[in-house]
Design an enzyme around this catalytic site. Structure first.
Site, PDB file in Angstrom:
ATOM      1  N   GLU A  13      32.030  44.382  41.152  1.00  0.00           N
ATOM      2  CA  GLU A  13      32.413  45.260  40.319  1.00  0.00           C
ATOM      3  C   GLU A  13      30.976  44.799  39.218  1.00  0.00           C
ATOM      4  OE1 GLU A  13      35.572  44.052  37.710  1.00  0.00           O
ATOM      5  OE2 GLU A  13      36.995  44.640  39.230  1.00  0.00           O
ATOM      6  N   GLU A  41      41.143  43.989  45.554  1.00  0.00           N
ATOM      7  CA  GLU A  41      41.201  43.878  44.088  1.00  0.00           C
ATOM      8  C   GLU A  41      42.347  45.209  43.312  1.00  0.00           C
ATOM      9  OE1 GLU A  41      39.104  42.297  40.493  1.00  0.00           O
ATOM     10  OE2 GLU A  41      37.888  41.682  41.874  1.00  0.00           O
TER      11      GLU A  41
END
Ligand code: AHR
Length: 502
Positions: free
Chosen positions: A173, A305
């Site tokens: 991220e 995720e």
């Protein structure tokens, strides 16, 4: 009556076992207590790993585990977590609850855990706050067989043989907690960092995962692909990336007020399932962008995720993200796993967040107690698809739900395993209605069918007091004749049928 058509003559792609992968982060009670209790614990363990959890994960057939984060990965300095435990640095886990992290679970412990559960390894490196040298030395520590400073250090720490790192994520991220970067900036950093993720063992090359987008940030995918999916010179050298990640969570309401895990109504049910189904559109759109650059479909989309994200259980630490898990989560898992199967030509790995005691976990623990969640049973039912070939299939459906949240009543995927068994997994998304299904196998007659089902009230869940409210049961009410199979699928259910043909 809804028709299901399966064509065993048309195989559509290989289903990587890793589509059913998992994720473990130094977050709340995932690593400490959930997986690792230390050798001195009263909880039965082997080298510090909980025996009950390891056993359950082996039974579920976990194919791959990602570690150490998440957001934690971009603040993790691996050298703090190796060597004698009493000398390991203590730090504050600033992302997750501000608790003390004593680094007693580090690289060697993670490798031991994967060995015990028999799964592949997926390590996430630190680009946000780590150096190129640090990342490069980590790979050297783990995978170098010969003589080198890091390999020698591993040996000094009691680990003679090099480990296998199957997957390596270059940052996590990086558009957010991993450094708040722009795609241009990250793309260039990726090119640099990945250069030093060396393959010390050419027989077991490391699969390099480039940090991909948050949900519908299509610009990120476009810019990062443009920057990173270019071959280095010489032209036949190994490419810069093997996979590009994507993160997408099912959040029922808003990020501020997400909604409760166990207290919800039918509107919330359909809203949650509708948001889950959005995964398919995301995969299609990101794939279309990847196709522009990667015309030969050489790199995988890695959904590392995914899962439900609710408000934490009342009375628990907000930074620990501990949530319960109901039949609604079972449907979320069933829907997503069927979607991943159907897109197995591009999706090469997916990792639900997170393994134990966090978000959509398959296992919850309380001291020495352990329970399996509805999501656990779905993964166990779906493991029949691991390593199988996807078959062409279609199920008739109708749109159901409330005015604002329409979803198809049925979703499915079908595969054929090496021994010729045809495995069908079907979800009934209705929280009220059962449906009659009439299945047809093209050109094949049926010899036998074995079924198992997970079903219950939409908010049914297991607790430490009542651990077996939700579990798979045999499903025998199936009629077969020649190439046809008929049955009724109850509301709120995930069904697996294993069909043997003549
Ligand atoms: O899974 C919880 C967090 O969600 C992860 O650490 C991060 O990558 C994502 O934002």
């Amino acid at each position: 009556m809804y028709k299901l058509v399966i064509n065993p003559n048309n195989q559509k792609g290989h289903i990587n076992p890793e589509l059913q992968g998992h994720f473990s982060e130094h977050l709340g009670r995932c690593i400490y207590e959930g997986l690792f209790v230390g050798e001195d614990s009263d909880i039965p363990n082997t080298k510090g790993m909980r025996n009950d959890v390891v056993e359950a994960l082996k039974e579920m057939k976990i194919p791959v585990l990602r570690w150490p984060g998440g957001c934690f990965a971009d603040e993790y300095h691996w050298k703090d977590g190796v060597g004698p435990k009493e000398k390991r640095k203590k730090m504050i886990n600033t992302h997750w609850g501000g608790v003390v992290e004593d680094n007693s679970f580090g690289t060697d412990e993670f490798m031991e855990l994967c060995k015990q559960i028999g799964c592949k390894t997926y390590i996430n490196g630190n680009v946000g706050s780590g150096t190129v040298q640090e990342m490069s030395e980590w790979v050297e520590y783990m995978t170098m067989e010969g003589v080198s400073p890091m390999a020698d250090w591993r040996k000094e720490n009691g680990h003679e043989d090099a480990y296998t790192v199957n997957y390596f994520g270059v940052g996590n991220e990086n558009w957010g907690c991993g450094g708040n970067m722009t795609p241009e900036y990250y793309g260039n950093l990726y090119r640099r960092y990945q250069t030093y993720v060396r393959n010390y063992n050419n027989e077991k090359p490391v699969f390099k995962v480039c940090c991909g987008a948050n949900a519908d940030d299509f610009e990120w995918t476009d810019v990062v692909m443009d920057t990173c999916f270019k071959r280095p010179t010489p032209p036949n050298a190994h490419g810069l990336m093997d996979g590009l990640s994507l993160h997408y969570y099912t959040v029922p309401n808003t990020w501020e007020t997400k909604g409760a895990a166990t207290v919800f109504n039918s509107k919330d049910w359909y809203n949650t399932l509708k948001k889950t189904l959005y995964m398919e559109e995301l995969i299609r759109t990101h794939t279309a962008i990847m196709d522009k650059y990667d015309k030969k479909n050489e790199i995988g989309l890695i959904i590392d995720e995914w899962g439900t994200w609710y408000d934490v259980e009342p009375g628990t630490n907000p930074g620990f993200l501990y949530q319960q898990n109901t039949i609604r989560d079972a449907l979320v898992a069933g829907i997503n796993l069927n979607i991943f199967n159907k897109h197995c030509d591009r999706v090469k790995m997916a990792n639900i967040a997170q393994l134990v005691n966090v978000l959509q976990s398959v296992i919850l623990t309380d001291g020495e107690k352990m329970i399996k969640t509805p999501t656990y049973y779905v993964f166990k039912m779906f493991n029949c698809h691991q390593g199988a070939e996807l078959l062409d299939s279609h199920i008739e459906n109708e749109m159901i739900g409330d005015e604002d949240n329409k979803v198809p009543n049925l979703t499915e995927s079908v595969s054929i395993s090496e021994d010729g068994t045809i495995n069908i997994t079907i979800n009934n998304l209705s929280c009220t209605d059962a449906y009659d299904i009439d299945g047809v196998l093209v050109d094949k007659n049926i010899a036998s069918v074995k079924g198992e089902i997970l079903t219950g009230k939409m908010d049914a869940h297991n607790t430490f007091e009542n651990p077996s409210v939700v579990k798979t049961e045999d499903f025998d009410d199936v009629t077969c004749k020649e190439n046809r199979i008929s049955f009724k699928i109850p509301a709120c259910s995930v069904l697996h049928l294993a069909v043997k043909t003549v």
